[in-house]
Design a protein around this motif. Sequence first.
Motif, PDB file in Angstrom:
ATOM      1  N   ARG A  22      37.070  45.044  59.329  1.00  0.00           N
ATOM      2  CA  ARG A  22      36.964  43.746  58.229  1.00  0.00           C
ATOM      3  C   ARG A  22      37.646  42.599  59.095  1.00  0.00           C
ATOM      4  O   ARG A  22      37.344  41.350  58.633  1.00  0.00           O
ATOM      5  CB  ARG A  22      37.515  44.026  56.904  1.00  0.00           C
ATOM      6  N   GLY A  73      39.626  48.399  44.376  1.00  0.00           N
ATOM      7  CA  GLY A  73      39.446  48.878  45.607  1.00  0.00           C
ATOM      8  C   GLY A  73      40.599  49.669  46.211  1.00  0.00           C
ATOM      9  O   GLY A  73      41.688  49.630  45.904  1.00  0.00           O
ATOM     10  N   GLU A 100      44.170  39.235  46.190  1.00  0.00           N
ATOM     11  CA  GLU A 100      44.769  39.415  47.628  1.00  0.00           C
ATOM     12  C   GLU A 100      44.559  38.122  48.285  1.00  0.00           C
ATOM     13  O   GLU A 100      43.646  37.355  48.057  1.00  0.00           O
ATOM     14  CB  GLU A 100      44.225  40.492  48.133  1.00  0.00           C
ATOM     15  N   LEU A 111      32.564  40.507  56.535  1.00  0.00           N
ATOM     16  CA  LEU A 111      33.800  41.054  55.663  1.00  0.00           C
ATOM     17  C   LEU A 111      34.836  39.838  55.797  1.00  0.00           C
ATOM     18  O   LEU A 111      36.088  40.025  55.637  1.00  0.00           O
ATOM     19  CB  LEU A 111      34.208  42.195  56.413  1.00  0.00           C
ATOM     20  N   TYR A 151      56.423  44.201  47.687  1.00  0.00           N
ATOM     21  CA  TYR A 151      55.051  43.715  46.807  1.00  0.00           C
ATOM     22  C   TYR A 151      55.638  43.648  45.355  1.00  0.00           C
ATOM     23  O   TYR A 151      54.935  42.995  44.287  1.00  0.00           O
ATOM     24  CB  TYR A 151      53.912  44.520  46.873  1.00  0.00           C
TER      25      TYR A 151
HETATM   26  N1  LIG Z   1      49.514  41.353  51.156  1.00  0.00           N
HETATM   27  C1  LIG Z   1      49.511  42.028  52.146  1.00  0.00           C
HETATM   28  O1  LIG Z   1      50.468  42.545  52.726  1.00  0.00           O
HETATM   29  C2  LIG Z   1      47.868  42.321  52.804  1.00  0.00           C
HETATM   30  C3  LIG Z   1      47.961  43.238  53.914  1.00  0.00           C
HETATM   31  C4  LIG Z   1      46.622  43.683  54.249  1.00  0.00           C
HETATM   32  C5  LIG Z   1      45.489  43.248  53.662  1.00  0.00           C
HETATM   33  N2  LIG Z   1      45.675  42.217  52.734  1.00  0.00           N
HETATM   34  C6  LIG Z   1      44.497  41.765  51.861  1.00  0.00           C
HETATM   35  O2  LIG Z   1      43.795  42.913  51.184  1.00  0.00           O
HETATM   36  C7  LIG Z   1      42.395  42.699  51.279  1.00  0.00           C
HETATM   37  C8  LIG Z   1      42.117  44.138  51.549  1.00  0.00           C
HETATM   38  O3  LIG Z   1      42.542  44.354  52.758  1.00  0.00           O
HETATM   39  P1  LIG Z   1      42.478  45.756  53.579  1.00  0.00           P
HETATM   40  O4  LIG Z   1      43.175  45.828  54.887  1.00  0.00           O
HETATM   41  O5  LIG Z   1      42.889  46.676  52.085  1.00  0.00           O
HETATM   42  O6  LIG Z   1      40.894  46.254  53.636  1.00  0.00           O
HETATM   43  P2  LIG Z   1      40.382  47.495  53.570  1.00  0.00           P
HETATM   44  O7  LIG Z   1      41.222  48.764  54.193  1.00  0.00           O
HETATM   45  O8  LIG Z   1      38.892  47.364  54.113  1.00  0.00           O
HETATM   46  O9  LIG Z   1      39.895  48.041  51.877  1.00  0.00           O
HETATM   47  C9  LIG Z   1      39.216  47.274  51.107  1.00  0.00           C
HETATM   48  C10 LIG Z   1      38.515  48.042  50.073  1.00  0.00           C
HETATM   49  O10 LIG Z   1      37.997  47.079  49.390  1.00  0.00           O
HETATM   50  C11 LIG Z   1      36.670  47.595  48.956  1.00  0.00           C
HETATM   51  N3  LIG Z   1      35.552  47.161  49.232  1.00  0.00           N
HETATM   52  C12 LIG Z   1      34.761  46.544  48.204  1.00  0.00           C
HETATM   53  N4  LIG Z   1      33.653  45.793  48.821  1.00  0.00           N
HETATM   54  C13 LIG Z   1      33.555  46.290  50.364  1.00  0.00           C
HETATM   55  C14 LIG Z   1      32.807  46.211  51.455  1.00  0.00           C
HETATM   56  N5  LIG Z   1      31.738  45.371  51.409  1.00  0.00           N
HETATM   57  N6  LIG Z   1      33.359  46.601  52.660  1.00  0.00           N
HETATM   58  C15 LIG Z   1      34.449  47.149  52.713  1.00  0.00           C
HETATM   59  N7  LIG Z   1      35.288  47.405  51.595  1.00  0.00           N
HETATM   60  C16 LIG Z   1      34.906  47.149  50.513  1.00  0.00           C
HETATM   61  C17 LIG Z   1      36.911  49.274  49.391  1.00  0.00           C
HETATM   62  O11 LIG Z   1      37.233  50.002  48.490  1.00  0.00           O
HETATM   63  P3  LIG Z   1      36.185  51.142  47.423  1.00  0.00           P
HETATM   64  O12 LIG Z   1      35.554  51.620  48.492  1.00  0.00           O
HETATM   65  O13 LIG Z   1      37.295  51.913  46.815  1.00  0.00           O
HETATM   66  O14 LIG Z   1      35.545  50.180  46.557  1.00  0.00           O
HETATM   67  C18 LIG Z   1      37.966  49.167  50.262  1.00  0.00           C
HETATM   68  O15 LIG Z   1      38.468  50.537  50.748  1.00  0.00           O
HETATM   69  C19 LIG Z   1      42.118  41.488  52.184  1.00  0.00           C
HETATM   70  O16 LIG Z   1      41.995  40.363  51.443  1.00  0.00           O
HETATM   71  C20 LIG Z   1      43.388  41.449  53.022  1.00  0.00           C
HETATM   72  O17 LIG Z   1      43.670  40.013  53.455  1.00  0.00           O
HETATM   73  C21 LIG Z   1      47.021  41.704  52.311  1.00  0.00           C
END
Ligand SMILES: NC(=O)c1ccc[n+]([C@@H]2O[C@H](COP(=O)([O-])OP(=O)(O)OC[C@H]3O[C@@H](n4cnc5c(N)ncnc54)[C@H](OP(=O)(O)O)[C@@H]3O)[C@@H](O)[C@H]2O)c1
Length: 332
Positions: A164, A10, A95, A170, A279
């Motif tokens: 999301r 992702g 995550e 989502l 991280y």
């Molecule tokens: N540790 C932390 O500080 C932290 C902070 C924020 C988020 N998180 C966690 O990280 C995860 C992702 O969050 P994010 O904010 O990075 O989300 P995001 O910006 O929406 O990105 C998620 C990525 O997942 C992929 N993906 C696969 N299936 C998808 C679908 N059906 N719809 C949308 N995207 C999909 C996409 O990548 P591709 O298009 O490249 O495949 C997308 O860019 C979550 O579980 C969240 O809780 C953790």
Amino acid sequence: MNTVRWGIVGTGAIAHGVVGDFQFVPGAELAAVASRTESKAKDFADQYGIPGAFGSYRAMLESDDVDVVYIATPHPQHRDIALAAIDNGKAVLVEKAFTATLKGTQQVVDAARAKGVFAMEAMWTRFLPVVAAAREVVAWGRIGDVVGVQGDLYAYREYQADHRLFAPELGGGAILDLGVYVVNFAQAFLGDVKEIDSRARLYPTGVDKAVTMNLVHAAGGLSSLTCGFDGHGPGRMIVVGTKGWIEVEPRFHHPSMITVHRNGVLPRIIEALPTGRGYSHEFAEVTARIAAGETESPTMPLRDTLEVMKVLDKCLHQAGITQREADVDLGP
Ligand SMILES: NC(=O)c1ccc[n+]([C@@H]2O[C@H](COP(=O)([O-])OP(=O)(O)OC[C@H]3O[C@@H](n4cnc5c(N)ncnc54)[C@H](OP(=O)(O)O)[C@@H]3O)[C@@H](O)[C@H]2O)c1
């Protein structure tokens, strides 16, 4: 194993957020990235100098180029991707929230244990130096017996139905996105939870804006926790003991300072800055454990992930919310 080779699944917000921290991790090599879209994988790889770019999740999970995958997709996609990775013998750092459902978490835990591969929830807070210091302060008995945890994690976000954080498909809602931090923190200091009383308010999409939880822990501790997207709050956390308390300075999920208050003694401030964006510490843990041939982290074991997920699942139930795992198309 000399170098542990990482692959990122992702290319969204958190993948961009963490990628710079791999440079601080001894023994880790950022080997590949996978996206559902080839051009996004290539752009991400070019931007950060990553040698491998896969336009399909499956292709990276089946490749011999990576030892461990960091799963950075929305929560309902974690389960299927983790199961496929484990099936291919890859270690996983998943995550938070680990999955969208308790059942999904159990499936991933069972699969990792059966296959004997390393698995961990990416709960980076547990690995931050000052949180480790707080655990030491408790272990030395400085605040007596820990009897409570009190805290909030408000993170205001403008409502946008298809984002999301708000979309049911989502895994939207504060319980899974923010509740995981507060419950994880309470579980780390007070142990497992035996009674849960929570109240939530909901968005028109049916997921929760905010939740407040009162937890009774099996060992007798009480925690009072609130989180939400629809308000502003400090994000502070207090560990309550019989001889004093620890204040984890905001924002508690990535703190660099704690204050230890003890009866009759001047407060003591402990400061410990994270390396990189914070991280690097969880990545270092995973890298070291895999290099040592271990399958779990003692700091963030799978049993704790299951216990936290049980609480989140109950809160969802009490709010009348049903979360579902996605049926993920892993690509060609
Ligand atoms: N540790 C932390 O500080 C932290 C902070 C924020 C988020 N998180 C966690 O990280 C995860 C992702 O969050 P994010 O904010 O990075 O989300 P995001 O910006 O929406 O990105 C998620 C990525 O997942 C992929 N993906 C696969 N299936 C998808 C679908 N059906 N719809 C949308 N995207 C999909 C996409 O990548 P591709 O298009 O490249 O495949 C997308 O860019 C979550 O579980 C969240 O809780 C953790």
